[in-house]
Design a protein around this motif. Sequence first.
Motif, mmCIF file in Angstrom:
data_model
loop_
_atom_site.group_PDB
_atom_site.id
_atom_site.type_symbol
_atom_site.label_atom_id
_atom_site.label_comp_id
_atom_site.label_asym_id
_atom_site.label_seq_id
_atom_site.Cartn_x
_atom_site.Cartn_y
_atom_site.Cartn_z
ATOM 1 N N PHE A 52 -12.672 5.048 3.891
ATOM 2 C CA PHE A 52 -12.674 4.522 5.469
ATOM 3 C C PHE A 52 -11.689 5.495 6.010
ATOM 4 C CE2 PHE A 52 -13.844 0.690 2.614
ATOM 5 C CZ PHE A 52 -14.999 0.581 3.139
ATOM 6 N N TRP A 53 -11.591 5.357 7.361
ATOM 7 C CA TRP A 53 -10.467 5.904 8.197
ATOM 8 C C TRP A 53 -10.498 5.531 9.574
ATOM 9 C CZ3 TRP A 53 -13.783 10.023 5.723
ATOM 10 C CH2 TRP A 53 -14.622 10.560 6.685
ATOM 11 N N ILE A 54 -9.612 5.668 10.360
ATOM 12 C CA ILE A 54 -9.427 5.462 11.870
ATOM 13 C C ILE A 54 -9.180 6.828 12.173
ATOM 14 C CG2 ILE A 54 -8.035 4.494 13.577
ATOM 15 C CD1 ILE A 54 -7.452 1.997 11.728
ATOM 16 N N PHE A 55 -10.094 7.457 12.683
ATOM 17 C CA PHE A 55 -10.065 8.760 12.884
ATOM 18 C C PHE A 55 -8.903 9.374 13.810
ATOM 19 C CE2 PHE A 55 -11.374 12.554 15.589
ATOM 20 C CZ PHE A 55 -11.344 13.682 14.617
ATOM 21 N N ASP A 56 -8.004 10.338 13.185
ATOM 22 C CA ASP A 56 -6.829 11.037 13.957
ATOM 23 C C ASP A 56 -7.211 12.464 13.992
ATOM 24 O OD1 ASP A 56 -4.206 12.378 14.046
ATOM 25 O OD2 ASP A 56 -3.523 10.596 13.771
ATOM 26 N N PRO A 57 -7.172 13.187 15.093
ATOM 27 C CA PRO A 57 -7.605 14.485 15.156
ATOM 28 C C PRO A 57 -6.764 15.308 14.338
ATOM 29 C CG PRO A 57 -7.240 13.617 17.218
ATOM 30 C CD PRO A 57 -7.288 12.499 16.415
ATOM 31 N N VAL A 58 -5.451 15.137 14.679
ATOM 32 C CA VAL A 58 -4.541 15.912 14.047
ATOM 33 C C VAL A 58 -4.487 15.748 12.288
ATOM 34 C CG1 VAL A 58 -2.076 16.569 13.664
ATOM 35 C CG2 VAL A 58 -3.047 16.009 15.923
ATOM 36 N N ARG A 59 -4.218 14.511 12.030
ATOM 37 C CA ARG A 59 -4.436 14.236 10.650
ATOM 38 C C ARG A 59 -5.721 14.633 9.644
ATOM 39 N NH1 ARG A 59 -4.985 8.130 9.068
ATOM 40 N NH2 ARG A 59 -7.202 8.808 9.519
ATOM 41 N N ASP A 60 -6.755 14.431 10.477
ATOM 42 C CA ASP A 60 -8.090 14.510 9.935
ATOM 43 C C ASP A 60 -8.687 15.867 10.540
ATOM 44 O OD1 ASP A 60 -7.878 12.040 8.751
ATOM 45 O OD2 ASP A 60 -8.724 10.997 10.530
ATOM 46 N N SER A 61 -7.949 16.856 10.666
ATOM 47 C CA SER A 61 -8.463 18.300 11.293
ATOM 48 C C SER A 61 -9.435 19.033 10.454
ATOM 49 C CB SER A 61 -7.148 19.229 11.448
ATOM 50 O OG SER A 61 -6.322 19.339 10.121
ATOM 51 N N TRP A 62 -9.725 18.446 9.035
ATOM 52 C CA TRP A 62 -10.786 18.862 8.340
ATOM 53 C C TRP A 62 -11.964 18.653 8.810
ATOM 54 C CZ3 TRP A 62 -13.884 15.717 5.523
ATOM 55 C CH2 TRP A 62 -13.789 14.331 5.579
ATOM 56 N N ILE A 63 -12.072 17.472 9.666
ATOM 57 C CA ILE A 63 -13.330 17.346 10.301
ATOM 58 C C ILE A 63 -13.694 18.206 11.482
ATOM 59 C CG2 ILE A 63 -14.758 15.450 11.192
ATOM 60 C CD1 ILE A 63 -13.123 13.190 9.569
ATOM 61 N N ASN A 64 -14.282 19.165 11.345
ATOM 62 C CA ASN A 64 -14.545 20.240 12.412
ATOM 63 C C ASN A 64 -15.656 19.846 13.412
ATOM 64 O OD1 ASN A 64 -16.822 21.184 11.169
ATOM 65 N ND2 ASN A 64 -15.532 22.463 9.903
ATOM 66 N N ASP A 65 -15.928 20.707 14.105
ATOM 67 C CA ASP A 65 -16.968 20.302 15.167
ATOM 68 C C ASP A 65 -18.380 20.628 14.592
ATOM 69 O OD1 ASP A 65 -15.092 20.189 17.322
ATOM 70 O OD2 ASP A 65 -15.326 22.006 17.802
ATOM 71 N N ASP A 66 -18.678 20.921 13.319
ATOM 72 C CA ASP A 66 -19.881 20.896 12.594
ATOM 73 C C ASP A 66 -20.053 19.397 12.171
ATOM 74 O OD1 ASP A 66 -20.412 23.734 13.349
ATOM 75 O OD2 ASP A 66 -19.222 24.274 11.416
ATOM 76 N N MET A 67 -18.917 18.780 12.068
ATOM 77 C CA MET A 67 -19.126 17.352 11.456
ATOM 78 C C MET A 67 -19.070 16.294 12.248
ATOM 79 S SD MET A 67 -16.531 18.636 8.319
ATOM 80 C CE MET A 67 -17.125 17.628 7.018
ATOM 81 N N LEU A 68 -19.548 16.467 13.586
ATOM 82 C CA LEU A 68 -19.561 15.416 14.765
ATOM 83 C C LEU A 68 -20.036 13.910 14.169
ATOM 84 C CD1 LEU A 68 -20.819 17.332 17.869
ATOM 85 C CD2 LEU A 68 -18.635 16.637 17.442
ATOM 86 N N ALA A 69 -20.889 14.160 13.292
ATOM 87 C CA ALA A 69 -21.286 12.731 12.656
ATOM 88 C C ALA A 69 -20.329 11.856 12.220
ATOM 89 C CB ALA A 69 -22.413 12.904 11.706
ATOM 90 N N ILE A 70 -19.187 12.240 11.681
ATOM 91 C CA ILE A 70 -18.193 11.749 11.000
ATOM 92 C C ILE A 70 -16.867 11.678 12.007
ATOM 93 C CG2 ILE A 70 -19.040 11.703 8.784
ATOM 94 C CD1 ILE A 70 -16.998 13.807 7.828
ATOM 95 N N LYS A 71 -16.999 12.277 13.098
ATOM 96 C CA LYS A 71 -15.598 12.279 13.742
ATOM 97 C C LYS A 71 -15.564 11.197 14.806
ATOM 98 C CE LYS A 71 -13.868 16.418 15.698
ATOM 99 N NZ LYS A 71 -13.812 18.009 16.353
ATOM 100 N N ARG A 72 -15.349 9.796 13.729
ATOM 101 C CA ARG A 72 -15.095 8.476 14.420
ATOM 102 C C ARG A 72 -14.454 7.752 13.530
ATOM 103 N NH1 ARG A 72 -19.220 5.054 12.954
ATOM 104 N NH2 ARG A 72 -21.081 5.871 12.277
ATOM 105 N N ASP A 73 -14.482 6.510 13.694
ATOM 106 C CA ASP A 73 -13.614 5.548 12.949
ATOM 107 C C ASP A 73 -14.940 4.972 11.809
ATOM 108 O OD1 ASP A 73 -11.393 5.871 14.266
ATOM 109 O OD2 ASP A 73 -11.769 3.701 15.158
ATOM 110 N N PHE A 74 -14.468 4.739 10.794
ATOM 111 C CA PHE A 74 -15.366 4.259 9.822
ATOM 112 C C PHE A 74 -14.751 3.045 8.959
ATOM 113 C CE2 PHE A 74 -17.259 8.180 10.352
ATOM 114 C CZ PHE A 74 -18.792 7.980 10.184
ATOM 115 N N SER A 75 -15.324 1.703 9.083
ATOM 116 C CA SER A 75 -14.724 0.517 8.380
ATOM 117 C C SER A 75 -15.753 -0.141 7.472
ATOM 118 C CB SER A 75 -14.405 -0.546 9.742
ATOM 119 O OG SER A 75 -15.633 -0.800 9.977
ATOM 120 N N PRO A 76 -15.142 -1.129 6.906
ATOM 121 C CA PRO A 76 -16.198 -1.938 5.805
ATOM 122 C C PRO A 76 -17.326 -2.444 6.412
ATOM 123 C CG PRO A 76 -13.738 -2.249 5.356
ATOM 124 C CD PRO A 76 -13.845 -1.565 6.619
ATOM 125 N N ALA A 77 -17.200 -2.849 7.731
ATOM 126 C CA ALA A 77 -18.359 -3.608 8.544
ATOM 127 C C ALA A 77 -19.372 -2.431 8.705
ATOM 128 C CB ALA A 77 -17.811 -4.042 10.063
#
Length: 276
Positions: free
Chosen positions: A10-35
């Motif tokens: 789970f994460w609350i997306f942070d572009p600095v902390r989560d810089s490993w999520i690049n532009d090829d990974m747009l599907a996961i460039k957002r928040d993900f929660s238990p819901a």
Amino acid sequence: MPKIDAHQHFWIFDPVRDSWINDDMLAIKRDFSPADLLPVLQQNGIDGCVSVQASQSDEETLFLLEHAAQNAFIKGVVGWVDLKADDLEAQLEQYKQYSKLKGFRHVLQSEPDDQYMLQPQFKKGIASLQKYGYTYDILIYPQHLPYAEVLVGAFPDQKFVVDHLAKPHIKDQQISQWQKDMETLAKHPNVCCKISGMLTEADWKAWKRDDFTPYLDVVFNAFGINRVMFGSDWPVCLVAGGYEGTMQVVNNYCSKLSATEQELFWGNNATIFYNL
């Protein structure tokens, strides 16, 4: 038979902390929660999960523990702690109040020093995990396997699990050296392996189920049915076929297993390893 997903995030997306999520990974460039996860687990017949750290901070561990406290389907948490900290044992003592905290992980694959895990202070930290009964998830690339083998050999009573099959180069069909190193690592009975994260090591857009069979054969043969467990690596898997694609590959491979072997793989091994 309880079915456990032994690896998700789970994460609350942070572009600095989560810089490993690049532009090829747009599907996961957002928040993900238990819901977001619960309906996916229900659709796939999964009864519970283990949440694994995705960033390296004490706040991350508490963030995951908070989700676990509020959601019964989260059976365990693999957090992060600074294994080289001088006050590590005091921190571990504090963490004992959280019954769902099962172990820890460090993003070894991103350390500039391939032998980071063999540094004396890091090994001292692993010794403390053993003392407090916590597991350790090994997140590495194939080139780290020889060092991981030295690490697990130094702590025969510590429970280790290799995440994502140590990320073999499935897309390039490289297998021989990885196979040798995995077979050597698997000789240590204190090490398990997660059948997770495979789709993102293959060709994201054009993988076929057969691409994974040689790698699965190696791991199942080397570790045996009592030391393998299922993990989705959700939401990271969304960039390469999603939960459904992951289940398609794993179900296809596991269809040849006996009912007892399937129970071990899908839930019992994770339950025992993480003491869920």
